[in-house]
Design a protein around this motif. Structure first.
Motif, PDB file in Angstrom:
ATOM      1  N   LEU A   1       1.193  -1.756   0.016  1.00 46.29           N
ATOM      2  CA  LEU A   1      -0.334   0.652  -0.064  1.00 46.29           C
ATOM      3  C   LEU A   1       0.693   1.317  -0.045  1.00 46.29           C
ATOM      4  O   LEU A   1       0.353   2.065   0.083  1.00 46.29           O
ATOM      5  CB  LEU A   1      -0.908   0.146   1.444  1.00 46.29           C
TER       6      LEU A   1
ATOM      7  N   PRO B   1       1.000   8.639   1.150  1.00 47.14           N
ATOM      8  CA  PRO B   1       0.618   7.288   1.916  1.00 47.14           C
ATOM      9  C   PRO B   1       1.582   6.891   3.040  1.00 47.14           C
ATOM     10  O   PRO B   1       2.954   7.236   2.785  1.00 47.14           O
ATOM     11  CB  PRO B   1       0.344   6.416   1.036  1.00 47.14           C
TER      12      PRO B   1
ATOM     13  N   ASP C   1      -3.785   5.380   2.580  1.00 45.94           N
ATOM     14  CA  ASP C   1      -3.286   4.621   1.567  1.00 45.94           C
ATOM     15  C   ASP C   1      -3.730   6.301   0.386  1.00 45.94           C
ATOM     16  O   ASP C   1      -3.603   7.202   1.441  1.00 45.94           O
ATOM     17  CB  ASP C   1      -4.258   4.153   0.762  1.00 45.94           C
TER      18      ASP C   1
ATOM     19  N   HIS D   1      -6.423   1.161   6.409  1.00 43.49           N
ATOM     20  CA  HIS D   1      -6.092  -0.172   6.724  1.00 43.49           C
ATOM     21  C   HIS D   1      -5.432  -0.368   7.636  1.00 43.49           C
ATOM     22  O   HIS D   1      -4.865  -0.261   7.919  1.00 43.49           O
ATOM     23  CB  HIS D   1      -5.132  -0.602   4.876  1.00 43.49           C
TER      24      HIS D   1
ATOM     25  N   HIS E   1     -10.386  -1.728   7.484  1.00 42.11           N
ATOM     26  CA  HIS E   1     -10.360  -0.754   6.910  1.00 42.11           C
ATOM     27  C   HIS E   1     -11.803   0.207   7.006  1.00 42.11           C
ATOM     28  O   HIS E   1     -12.546   0.460   6.799  1.00 42.11           O
ATOM     29  CB  HIS E   1      -9.579  -0.608   5.477  1.00 42.11           C
TER      30      HIS E   1
END
Length: 176
Positions: free
Chosen positions: A31, A67, A127, A133, A143
């Protein structure tokens, strides 16, 4: 001769970088593209070690809005409900006051955060779409598609108003 040495050094560095990336947990590398550690820290509470933390980003530097992954490896047994309650208290201390939203987040956190034993690894990944998540020892547990939650929850560790400023500075790579 120097060019051969430089090529050898470059090849060694490349192998080392590949091995370093290969050791990343799948939830991080999956991710957070090209994830690199920004910083590490240990949370201590009085005489007790609580957890070791690692912050990962694609660039190896903290940039809000990109992220990232925050990995906590617990060094003692803790009750998941207590962790959830403390998380909400920390969000409130930072200035978030919407009681209805906090109540909803608390209910979700109770569902998400398990009781932890020494060695349990919990990872939160935000993300590119600001979704959070959650993973326990590499297994996805939930999530949340709530950018407001992502911001306030991770501000517990990364925000300017954190209750642990030294831990924040270590995670952000500002101090060792």
């Amino acid at each position: 001769m120097k060019s051969h040495l430089m090529l050898a050094i470059g090849a060694l560095f490349s192998c080392w970088a590949t091995l370093a990336l290969a050791k990343l947990e799948p939830e991080v590398s999956g991710l957070v593209p090209q994830a690199q550690i920004v910083g590490t820290a240990r949370l201590k509470y009085f005489l007790w070690n609580v957890y070791d933390a690692k912050l990962y980003t694609s660039s190896g530097q903290w940039r809000s809005g990109e992220p990232f992954a925050l990995e906590l490896t617990y060094l003692r047994d803790l009750n998941g409900d207590a962790i959830a309650k403390r998380s909400v208290e920390e969000i409130q201390k930072q200035g978030f006051t919407d009681e209805a939203v906090l109540s909803n987040w608390y209910r979700r956190l109770i569902e998400i955060i398990p009781d932890v034993k020494k060695g349990t690894r919990l990872t939160g990944v935000v993300d590119a779409n600001s979704r959070t998540h959650f993973f326990r020892d590499g297994e996805k547990v939930a999530h949340l598609d709530d950018p407001l939650f992502s911001k306030w929850f991770f501000n517990i560790w990364l925000g300017d108003s954190t209750s642990e400023p030294k831990l924040r500075q270590q995670l952000l790579g500002l101090i060792k």
